[in-house]
Design a protein around this motif. Structure first.
Motif, PDB file in Angstrom:
ATOM      1  N   VAL A   1       0.836  -1.206   0.000  1.00 13.32           N
ATOM      2  CA  VAL A   1       0.000   0.000   0.000  1.00 13.32           C
ATOM      3  C   VAL A   1       0.870   1.256   0.000  1.00 13.32           C
ATOM      4  CG1 VAL A   1      -1.649   1.330   1.383  1.00 13.32           C
ATOM      5  CG2 VAL A   1      -1.978  -1.129   1.073  1.00 13.32           C
ATOM      6  N   ILE A   2       1.907   1.272   0.805  1.00 12.87           N
ATOM      7  CA  ILE A   2       2.813   2.429   0.848  1.00 12.87           C
ATOM      8  C   ILE A   2       3.494   2.617  -0.504  1.00 12.87           C
ATOM      9  CG2 ILE A   2       4.960   3.298   1.865  1.00 12.87           C
ATOM     10  CD1 ILE A   2       4.028   2.067   4.520  1.00 12.87           C
ATOM     11  N   SER A   3       3.906   1.544  -1.129  1.00 12.48           N
ATOM     12  CA  SER A   3       4.559   1.629  -2.445  1.00 12.48           C
ATOM     13  C   SER A   3       3.614   2.201  -3.489  1.00 12.48           C
ATOM     14  CB  SER A   3       5.042   0.253  -2.891  1.00 12.48           C
ATOM     15  OG  SER A   3       5.982  -0.257  -1.996  1.00 12.48           O
ATOM     16  N   ILE A   4       2.376   1.770  -3.483  1.00 15.62           N
ATOM     17  CA  ILE A   4       1.391   2.277  -4.447  1.00 15.62           C
ATOM     18  C   ILE A   4       1.149   3.765  -4.223  1.00 15.62           C
ATOM     19  CG2 ILE A   4      -1.044   2.148  -5.130  1.00 15.62           C
ATOM     20  CD1 ILE A   4      -0.827  -0.889  -4.676  1.00 15.62           C
ATOM     21  N   LEU A   5       1.032   4.179  -2.971  1.00 15.22           N
ATOM     22  CA  LEU A   5       0.841   5.603  -2.681  1.00 15.22           C
ATOM     23  C   LEU A   5       2.027   6.440  -3.143  1.00 15.22           C
ATOM     24  CD1 LEU A   5      -0.802   5.432   0.853  1.00 15.22           C
ATOM     25  CD2 LEU A   5      -1.891   6.062  -1.308  1.00 15.22           C
ATOM     26  N   LEU A   6       3.228   5.947  -2.945  1.00 17.78           N
ATOM     27  CA  LEU A   6       4.418   6.675  -3.403  1.00 17.78           C
ATOM     28  C   LEU A   6       4.456   6.778  -4.919  1.00 17.78           C
ATOM     29  CD1 LEU A   6       7.198   5.377  -0.999  1.00 17.78           C
ATOM     30  CD2 LEU A   6       6.230   7.666  -1.120  1.00 17.78           C
ATOM     31  N   LEU A   7       4.059   5.717  -5.607  1.00 18.21           N
ATOM     32  CA  LEU A   7       4.033   5.747  -7.069  1.00 18.21           C
ATOM     33  C   LEU A   7       3.018   6.759  -7.591  1.00 18.21           C
ATOM     34  CD1 LEU A   7       4.356   1.954  -7.919  1.00 18.21           C
ATOM     35  CD2 LEU A   7       6.026   3.748  -8.366  1.00 18.21           C
ATOM     36  N   LEU A   8       1.969   7.000  -6.853  1.00 17.27           N
ATOM     37  CA  LEU A   8       0.963   7.976  -7.262  1.00 17.27           C
ATOM     38  C   LEU A   8       1.371   9.405  -6.930  1.00 17.27           C
ATOM     39  CD1 LEU A   8      -2.284   6.112  -6.178  1.00 17.27           C
ATOM     40  CD2 LEU A   8      -1.408   6.394  -8.500  1.00 17.27           C
ATOM     41  N   VAL A   9       2.068   9.598  -5.819  1.00 17.16           N
ATOM     42  CA  VAL A   9       2.391  10.946  -5.344  1.00 17.16           C
ATOM     43  C   VAL A   9       3.623  11.529  -6.022  1.00 17.16           C
ATOM     44  CG1 VAL A   9       3.150  12.233  -3.309  1.00 17.16           C
ATOM     45  CG2 VAL A   9       1.244  10.647  -3.135  1.00 17.16           C
ATOM     46  N   ILE A  10       4.663  10.757  -6.217  1.00 22.08           N
ATOM     47  CA  ILE A  10       5.936  11.275  -6.730  1.00 22.08           C
ATOM     48  C   ILE A  10       5.811  11.928  -8.108  1.00 22.08           C
ATOM     49  CG2 ILE A  10       8.252  10.592  -7.495  1.00 22.08           C
ATOM     50  CD1 ILE A  10       8.369   8.781  -5.036  1.00 22.08           C
ATOM     51  N   PRO A  11       5.107  11.358  -9.084  1.00 24.45           N
ATOM     52  CA  PRO A  11       4.978  12.053 -10.378  1.00 24.45           C
ATOM     53  C   PRO A  11       4.254  13.391 -10.266  1.00 24.45           C
ATOM     54  CG  PRO A  11       4.426   9.747 -10.626  1.00 24.45           C
ATOM     55  CD  PRO A  11       4.576  10.006  -9.161  1.00 24.45           C
TER      56      PRO A  11
ATOM     57  N   ILE B   1       4.389  15.497  -7.785  1.00 22.00           N
ATOM     58  CA  ILE B   1       5.330  16.474  -7.235  1.00 22.00           C
ATOM     59  C   ILE B   1       6.207  17.033  -8.352  1.00 22.00           C
ATOM     60  CG2 ILE B   1       7.318  16.772  -5.708  1.00 22.00           C
ATOM     61  CD1 ILE B   1       5.985  14.757  -3.828  1.00 22.00           C
ATOM     62  N   GLY B   2       6.652  16.178  -9.253  1.00 17.01           N
ATOM     63  CA  GLY B   2       7.469  16.627 -10.380  1.00 17.01           C
ATOM     64  C   GLY B   2       6.714  17.558 -11.305  1.00 17.01           C
ATOM     65  N   LYS B   3       5.436  17.291 -11.513  1.00 19.78           N
ATOM     66  CA  LYS B   3       4.628  18.141 -12.386  1.00 19.78           C
ATOM     67  C   LYS B   3       4.418  19.519 -11.778  1.00 19.78           C
ATOM     68  CE  LYS B   3       2.055  14.337 -14.457  1.00 19.78           C
ATOM     69  NZ  LYS B   3       0.754  13.657 -14.513  1.00 19.78           N
TER      70      LYS B   3
END
Length: 98
Positions: free
Chosen positions: A17-27, A29-31
């Motif tokens: 669950v933490i990995s999925i949340l990080l995959l959604l949040v990190i892009p 932040i870059g945008k």
């Protein structure tokens, strides 16, 4: 066997669950980084414009360039974080973002 603690399966589910949340949040932040840089540069432009007016009021003439403002301590910099240098029109005393 009523022991308190997590099983291996529960820990793996939490990490998933933490990995999925990080995959959604990190892009996202870059945008948002470009928007943040643009707003910061706009704020710097307004601050430098205010410093030009302050210089004009104290010295009864406009500065020849932004370097004079920096040398006399009115501003710390006239370059945005993305290395964009603000432009200055000596005739009108207007500071703008190129």
């Amino acid at each position: 066997m009523n022991e308190k603690g997590f099983t291996l399966i529960e820990m793996l589910v939490v990490l998933l669950v933490i990995s999925i949340l990080l995959l959604l949040v990190i892009p996202n932040i870059g945008k948002q980084q470009n928007s943040i840089q643009a707003k910061g540069c706009l704020a710097l432009q307004k601050m430098v414009q205010s410093s030009v007016e302050s210089f004009r009021l104290e010295n009864e003439h406009l500065p020849d360039n932004l370097e004079i403002l920096k040398e006399q301590g009115y501003i710390a910099t006239y370059k945005c974080k993305n290395k964009t240098e603000l432009s200055y029109d000596k005739i009108t005393g207007t500071v703008s973002i190129p």
